[in-house]
Design a protein around this motif. Structure first.
Motif, PDB file in Angstrom:
ATOM      1  N   MET A  78     -52.868 -11.278  -8.253  1.00  0.00           N
ATOM      2  CA  MET A  78     -53.472 -11.442  -6.998  1.00  0.00           C
ATOM      3  C   MET A  78     -54.746 -10.461  -6.692  1.00  0.00           C
ATOM      4  O   MET A  78     -55.608 -10.977  -6.159  1.00  0.00           O
ATOM      5  N   SER A  79     -54.524  -9.104  -7.109  1.00  0.00           N
ATOM      6  CA  SER A  79     -55.387  -8.259  -6.980  1.00  0.00           C
ATOM      7  C   SER A  79     -56.950  -8.814  -7.759  1.00  0.00           C
ATOM      8  O   SER A  79     -57.845  -8.669  -7.400  1.00  0.00           O
ATOM      9  N   LEU A  82     -58.542 -11.795  -5.999  1.00  0.00           N
ATOM     10  CA  LEU A  82     -59.185 -11.120  -5.053  1.00  0.00           C
ATOM     11  C   LEU A  82     -60.649 -10.634  -5.572  1.00  0.00           C
ATOM     12  O   LEU A  82     -61.608 -10.713  -5.022  1.00  0.00           O
ATOM     13  N   VAL A 100     -61.816  -5.614   1.126  1.00  0.00           N
ATOM     14  CA  VAL A 100     -61.443  -5.665  -0.345  1.00  0.00           C
ATOM     15  C   VAL A 100     -61.467  -4.596  -1.178  1.00  0.00           C
ATOM     16  O   VAL A 100     -60.376  -4.497  -1.943  1.00  0.00           O
ATOM     17  N   ILE A 103     -58.192  -3.067  -0.698  1.00  0.00           N
ATOM     18  CA  ILE A 103     -56.878  -3.593  -1.189  1.00  0.00           C
ATOM     19  C   ILE A 103     -57.011  -3.528  -2.788  1.00  0.00           C
ATOM     20  O   ILE A 103     -55.733  -3.230  -2.969  1.00  0.00           O
ATOM     21  N   LEU A 104     -58.019  -3.522  -3.528  1.00  0.00           N
ATOM     22  CA  LEU A 104     -57.968  -3.219  -4.670  1.00  0.00           C
ATOM     23  C   LEU A 104     -57.485  -1.985  -5.048  1.00  0.00           C
ATOM     24  O   LEU A 104     -56.871  -1.584  -6.217  1.00  0.00           O
ATOM     25  N   THR A 107     -53.572  -1.960  -4.760  1.00  0.00           N
ATOM     26  CA  THR A 107     -53.178  -2.448  -5.758  1.00  0.00           C
ATOM     27  C   THR A 107     -52.788  -1.519  -7.015  1.00  0.00           C
ATOM     28  O   THR A 107     -51.824  -1.486  -7.380  1.00  0.00           O
ATOM     29  N   TYR A 149     -47.865  -8.250   0.249  1.00  0.00           N
ATOM     30  CA  TYR A 149     -49.345  -7.840  -0.341  1.00  0.00           C
ATOM     31  C   TYR A 149     -50.136  -9.262  -0.912  1.00  0.00           C
ATOM     32  O   TYR A 149     -51.259  -9.332  -0.577  1.00  0.00           O
ATOM     33  N   ILE A 153     -53.531 -10.462   0.547  1.00  0.00           N
ATOM     34  CA  ILE A 153     -54.805 -10.720  -0.343  1.00  0.00           C
ATOM     35  C   ILE A 153     -55.278 -12.157   0.060  1.00  0.00           C
ATOM     36  O   ILE A 153     -56.462 -12.389  -0.103  1.00  0.00           O
ATOM     37  N   THR A 156     -57.094 -12.259   3.076  1.00  0.00           N
ATOM     38  CA  THR A 156     -58.368 -11.508   2.593  1.00  0.00           C
ATOM     39  C   THR A 156     -59.319 -12.388   1.985  1.00  0.00           C
ATOM     40  O   THR A 156     -60.523 -12.206   2.542  1.00  0.00           O
TER      41      THR A 156
END
Length: 731
Positions: A78-79, A82, A100, A103-104, A107, A149, A153, A156
């Motif tokens: 998913m990361s 994204l 973003v 989020i990365l 991860t 999560y 994602i 996002t």
């Protein structure tokens, strides 16, 4: 168990197809973009392989270890997705969202936490191997965190896309729609496969959820990584749906055969197989045709445009035909065709700059502007301005019209919804080329037509001017002839009186000593009178020839007597110069008769013999008579100075005499240049022919061929005196 092997084999096949497609298209991506897609691909491979080993291996250590490792991959999958969603579709706004990035980073941290607690109950609380089916396990808290999560994602990614929707083109919006739809399929299938199937006792079918991951990879590969175009994704979707439908039909046929196999004979099996294959072929063929309908329609319209404009040579009509074709290809769009583009218009100005900067004149879409801006290392602010201008004015396509590698026009399409495929873009390029050629051909035809009209008008004006000058020339020539005619008659009277008085004086002086004393003077006066008489006759004869008023008085005479009368007048001059004279006639020629105007023919022979005497300084002069097919041939030969080749070309022209200043030409002094002109005219008037052969230093031969009998109809000169008629033109 066999079903599990089939399911996982099929899932791995879909992943292999995606890997092959990526390797085939990777040259379109930057290095960082390739790594990002590989990251996505490897996380899917890792997720599926760890689940496959956990389900298929009957070794507890191997199976349980694989099951525990599987937790690391969904999160990273998913990361990675994204990360791709944050840069594709490419936007003129290159800034990545801060959230973003967070989020990365999250991860990476969570992956570390999950790896540290991989053997804890937070990962799996229980794991059990089933000999005839997939393994059974109970997920721990890590899976709840992963699910949460994944939702974050997804939200996002959607927020990023829809937040930048105004920066996306029509094609990019289509890409987003396709991807969001695919994501929905993935989330639903994973939810069903990982939760619903185990809950209802269909745990064996749980791995089918991974098939949707292959679909997600395929759609990602076929949309975002093609960048500027929709990359025939519509065609691919139709193919996928076709394969699914054919699979359903095949599965249904196999099910029916298994159920009724005891009741179906061998012939029935063969006929059923043929029927099924025919149905599958027809359905597959029709579906494939349907994918080509749009392209074939556009192709047909381009070909029709080429056919119509091949015979059109007017720019406005070609412009109208081009507009019609584009409206047919792209309905509900506004089309504007500009010749001599206005550089003050912002779109036109930036478009011209774009073509100059890229050293290319290809058709432009907003997608191409974005694509090229990403390939340009030195991103210029004007590119963003150009893109914003295209979006604000809703311009979806700009087509250049080229002439000699220069741009002389633009075609702007705006307001519609166009999602071009690569093949359709190639058709647009072809249409642009053909339109440019057709308009250039029409312009050239217009220029040639205009030039022809101007040339025709100039020719008319020049012809009119020439005709006016020709009329003036004719009037001047007529005045000249009238003057010469009047002068000739006026001069003939006194010269005749002088000649008569001179002859009477000679008669009176016969026998006196004074006559012998004045002998030289008398001969000179006699020669002068004869010369002036010839001159006057030549002037009058030339004038009458010019006016076609020379009349002949035809009578029958002895040809030999006529010739003798001609040369006897020159015997004195011949003897005086010490020349030898011969008169040769065939036997019986004394009786030969001829129909001529004796006075005129005596003028001809007198002129020819006089010239022979004048230009012969030593040797002989010969007059020879012969007969041939109803004509007499008279040849007057001399051993004089002769005539050059250049002189022979102009001999017989009015007032022509050899130029004494040219050393290479034979000098023929004296005379008016009218003698031969009149002589040739008289001969032709009698229906005869005149010829001259000569060589400098060896003498000349003048040949006169005269018909023995004259026709009632008077002969005319073979060459017109009218210069326009000589050139084959009307007056």
């Amino acid at each position: 168990m066999i079903n599990l092997y089939i399911i996982y084999a099929f899932v791995l096949l879909t992943l292999g197809i995606n890997l092959f497609s990526f390797l085939k298209r990777r040259q379109n991506l930057k290095g960082s973009e390739q790594l990002l897609y590989l990251y996505l691909l490897l996380t899917v491979f890792g997720w599926i392989i760890t689940n496959a080993v956990a389900d298929l291996s009957k070794n507890y250590e191997i199976a349980s270890t694989s099951a525990r490792l599987a937790i690391l991959f969904p999160l990273n999958f998913m990361s990675a997705f994204l990360g791709i969603a944050s840069i594709f579709p490419q936007s003129i706004n290159r800034k990545r969202s801060l959230f973003v990035n967070l989020i990365l980073i999250g991860t990476i941290l969570l992956t570390g936490v999950f790896a540290f607690g991989i053997n804890s109950d937070n990962n799996l609380t229980a794991f059990k191997i089933v000999m005839d089916g997939p393994a059974e396990y109970a997920p721990g808290g890590f899976y709840s965190v992963s699910l949460l999560y994944a939702i974050i994602i997804l939200i996002t990614a959607l927020t990023h896309w829809f937040g930048n929707i105004k920066n996306y083109t029509r094609t990019q919006r289509s890409q987003i729609f396709v991807l969001v739809t695919t994501l929905a399929i993935v989330y639903v299938s994973l939810g069903i496969g990982l939760t619903y199937f185990p809950a209802v006792g269909l745990i064996e079918y749980g791995p089918t959820a991974f098939i949707s991951l292959g679909l997600l990879l395929y759609v990602t590969n076929q949309t975002f990584f093609i960048k500027a175009f929709l990359a025939d994704i519509r065609e691919d979707i139709v193919r996928i749906l076709t394969i699914i439908l054919l699979s359903i039909l095949t599965t249904s046929a196999v099910y029916i055969f298994q159920r009724y196999q005891d009741e179906i004979s061998t012939l029935g099996v063969v006929l059923s197989a043929i029927t099924l294959l025919s149905i599958l072929y027809l359905i597959g063929n029709e579906f494939i045709k349907s994918t080509q309908v749009g392209f074939e329609r556009l192709k047909g319209q381009v070909l029709e445009f080429n056919s119509k404009t091949a015979t059109i040579f007017e720019r406005p009509k070609i412009k109208e035909e081009l507009k019609k074709t584009l409206m047919s290809m792209f309905p509900r769009t506004e089309i504007k065709i500009e010749f001599t583009p206005n550089s003050k218009d912002s779109v036109t100005e930036l478009t011209m700059k774009w073509w100059k900067e890229n050293d290319s004149t290809e058709p432009i879409t907003p997608e191409i502007v974005i694509d090229r801006s990403y390939s340009n290392k030195n991103f210029a602010p004007w590119l963003e301005k150009y893109f914003r201008t295209l979006i604000e004015k809703k311009i979806i396509l700009i087509i250049p019209l080229l002439k000699d590698k220069g741009i002389f026009g633009l075609v702007k399409l705006s307001g519609g919804n166009i999602s071009l495929e690569s093949k359709e873009y190639e058709l647009i390029q072809l249409l642009a080329q053909n339109a440019s050629i057709s308009i250039s051909r029409a312009d050239l035809y217009s220029e040639v037509t205009k030039f022809n009209l101007e040339l025709e008008q100039k020719v008319k004006n020049q012809t009119k001017e020439i005709n006016e000058k020709y009329e003036l020339l004719l009037a001047a020539q007529q005045r000249e002839r009238d003057m010469i005619d009047i002068m000739g008659h006026e001069l003939r009277t006194p010269i005749s009186i002088i000649r008569l008085q001179f002859e009477l004086m000679i008669q009176k002086l016969k026998g006196s000593k004074l006559l012998s004393t004045l002998d030289n003077y008398i001969n000179n006066i006699s020669s002068a009178i004869l010369r002036e008489g010839r001159l006057i006759n030549s002037l009058l004869g030339a004038t009458k020839l010019d006016q076609n008023k020379l009349e002949l008085s035809i009578e029958t005479f002895k040809i030999v007597e006529t010739l003798r009368e001609s040369y006897e007048a020159h015997i004195h001059d011949i003897n005086k110069k010490g020349l030898k004279f011969l008169f040769k006639t065939p036997k019986g020629a004394e009786a030969w008769e001829i129909e001529i105007d004796k006075t005129r023919m005596l003028e001809v022979f007198d002129n020819l013999i006089s010239n022979a005497v004048k230009y012969t300084h030593e040797g002989e002069i010969q007059v020879e008579l012969s007969k041939e097919k109803g004509s007499y041939i008279i040849e007057i030969k001399d051993s004089g100075v002769g005539i050059s080749k250049e002189g022979l070309k102009h001999l017989g022209e009015k007032f022509y005499r050899a130029d004494t200043a040219e050393k290479h030409l034979v000098t023929r002094p004296g005379g008016t240049g009218l003698g031969l002109y009149v002589s040739i005219g008289i001969v032709e008037k009698h229906g005869g022919k005149f010829d001259v052969q000569s060589e400098p230093g060896k003498g000349s031969v003048f040949t006169v061929k005269i018909p023995i009998k004259q026709k009632v109809k008077t002969a005319k000169r073979t060459q017109s005196l009218n210069v326009f008629e000589q050139l084959g033109l009307k007056k």
